[in-house]
Motif scaffolding. Sequence first.
Motif, PDB file in Angstrom:
ATOM      1  N   LEU A  89       0.834  -1.204   0.000  1.00 39.22           N
ATOM      2  CA  LEU A  89       0.000   0.000   0.000  1.00 39.22           C
ATOM      3  C   LEU A  89       0.866   1.250   0.000  1.00 39.22           C
ATOM      4  N   ALA A  90       2.100   1.103   0.498  1.00 39.17           N
ATOM      5  CA  ALA A  90       3.059   2.205   0.529  1.00 39.17           C
ATOM      6  C   ALA A  90       4.456   1.609   0.539  1.00 39.17           C
ATOM      7  N   THR A  91       5.433   2.441   0.215  1.00 37.29           N
ATOM      8  CA  THR A  91       6.833   2.039   0.303  1.00 37.29           C
ATOM      9  C   THR A  91       7.594   3.141   1.015  1.00 37.29           C
ATOM     10  N   LEU A  92       8.321   2.766   2.052  1.00 38.52           N
ATOM     11  CA  LEU A  92       9.179   3.704   2.761  1.00 38.52           C
ATOM     12  C   LEU A  92      10.577   3.586   2.171  1.00 38.52           C
ATOM     13  N   PHE A  93      11.085   4.693   1.653  1.00 38.32           N
ATOM     14  CA  PHE A  93      12.429   4.730   1.088  1.00 38.32           C
ATOM     15  C   PHE A  93      13.311   5.573   1.990  1.00 38.32           C
ATOM     16  N   SER A  94      14.548   5.113   2.229  1.00 38.46           N
ATOM     17  CA  SER A  94      15.542   5.954   2.891  1.00 38.46           C
ATOM     18  C   SER A  94      16.753   6.060   1.989  1.00 38.46           C
ATOM     19  N   TYR A  95      17.273   7.273   1.871  1.00 33.70           N
ATOM     20  CA  TYR A  95      18.417   7.591   1.030  1.00 33.70           C
ATOM     21  C   TYR A  95      19.436   8.344   1.865  1.00 33.70           C
ATOM     22  N   THR A  96      20.713   8.200   1.511  1.00 32.78           N
ATOM     23  CA  THR A  96      21.772   8.921   2.204  1.00 32.78           C
ATOM     24  C   THR A  96      22.627   9.684   1.202  1.00 32.78           C
ATOM     25  N   ASN A  97      23.224  10.767   1.714  1.00 30.78           N
ATOM     26  CA  ASN A  97      24.110  11.595   0.901  1.00 30.78           C
ATOM     27  C   ASN A  97      25.064  12.310   1.845  1.00 30.78           C
ATOM     28  N   SER A  98      26.311  11.873   1.877  1.00 28.21           N
ATOM     29  CA  SER A  98      27.350  12.492   2.709  1.00 28.21           C
ATOM     30  C   SER A  98      26.935  12.615   4.166  1.00 28.21           C
ATOM     31  N   GLY A  99      26.395  11.555   4.741  1.00 24.76           N
ATOM     32  CA  GLY A  99      26.027  11.554   6.156  1.00 24.76           C
ATOM     33  C   GLY A  99      24.672  12.152   6.475  1.00 24.76           C
ATOM     34  N   LYS A 100      23.995  12.702   5.465  1.00 19.09           N
ATOM     35  CA  LYS A 100      22.647  13.230   5.661  1.00 19.09           C
ATOM     36  C   LYS A 100      21.643  12.203   5.150  1.00 19.09           C
ATOM     37  N   ILE A 146      22.480  10.592  10.268  1.00 21.61           N
ATOM     38  CA  ILE A 146      21.665   9.412   9.974  1.00 21.61           C
ATOM     39  C   ILE A 146      21.827   8.255  10.948  1.00 21.61           C
ATOM     40  N   ALA A 147      22.881   8.238  11.772  1.00 22.61           N
ATOM     41  CA  ALA A 147      23.157   7.070  12.618  1.00 22.61           C
ATOM     42  C   ALA A 147      21.949   6.740  13.483  1.00 22.61           C
ATOM     43  N   CYS A 148      21.320   5.597  13.197  1.00 25.43           N
ATOM     44  CA  CYS A 148      20.152   5.084  13.948  1.00 25.43           C
ATOM     45  C   CYS A 148      19.014   6.094  14.056  1.00 25.43           C
ATOM     46  N   ALA A 149      18.853   6.943  13.065  1.00 24.51           N
ATOM     47  CA  ALA A 149      17.792   7.957  13.097  1.00 24.51           C
ATOM     48  C   ALA A 149      16.427   7.277  13.062  1.00 24.51           C
TER      49      ALA A 149
END
Length: 175
Positions: A89-100, A146-149
């Motif tokens: 029903l939904a997709t959760l995406f997580s992306y990273t870029n230089s620690g953000k 991002i660490a364990c956010a």
Amino acid sequence: MSTILRSTVGAALASAAAAVLTLTAPQASAAERPAAPSVKVAPSASAETKAFAKANPAPTAAAATVCGTGYTLNKAIPLPVGTDPSQRLATLFSYTNSGKGCAILDNNYGASQYMYLKVCKVDGTGCDTDSGNFSEYAGPVYVSSIACAPVTAKMGKTSGSLYINYSSDYVFPCN
């Protein structure tokens, strides 16, 4: 060979050459079409995330584009958890870029739904939230560390009638 025969053979060859050019022209234009969108996938991404990105390149790349340039896919989670990815029903995406970090909650329901997406630093500060009725996605929401956010994703007919209520500290790397 007589002149008439030469003319006939020449006309036949010219006609065959034109037919070959006509038949190959669509193939040439197809080769010139842009490739399907792609996104970088983190080497540390799970096998499930890598498989999801391979099977769903367009939505994976589209969500990354919403985050901005230079983002790498870290995780893709079909929701509700345990749902066959084709029935999500939904997709959760997580992306990273230089620690953000950047998170997107993609609406796969097909109609506008109440959606809520929140990400914070591991200590609960620096939160970014997006909520409302959306037909495409909630977010992007960003976190500077991002660490364990922790991430919270919700979706339903209303804020009081949810069919997705997901929280996790492991959407971004914990290192």
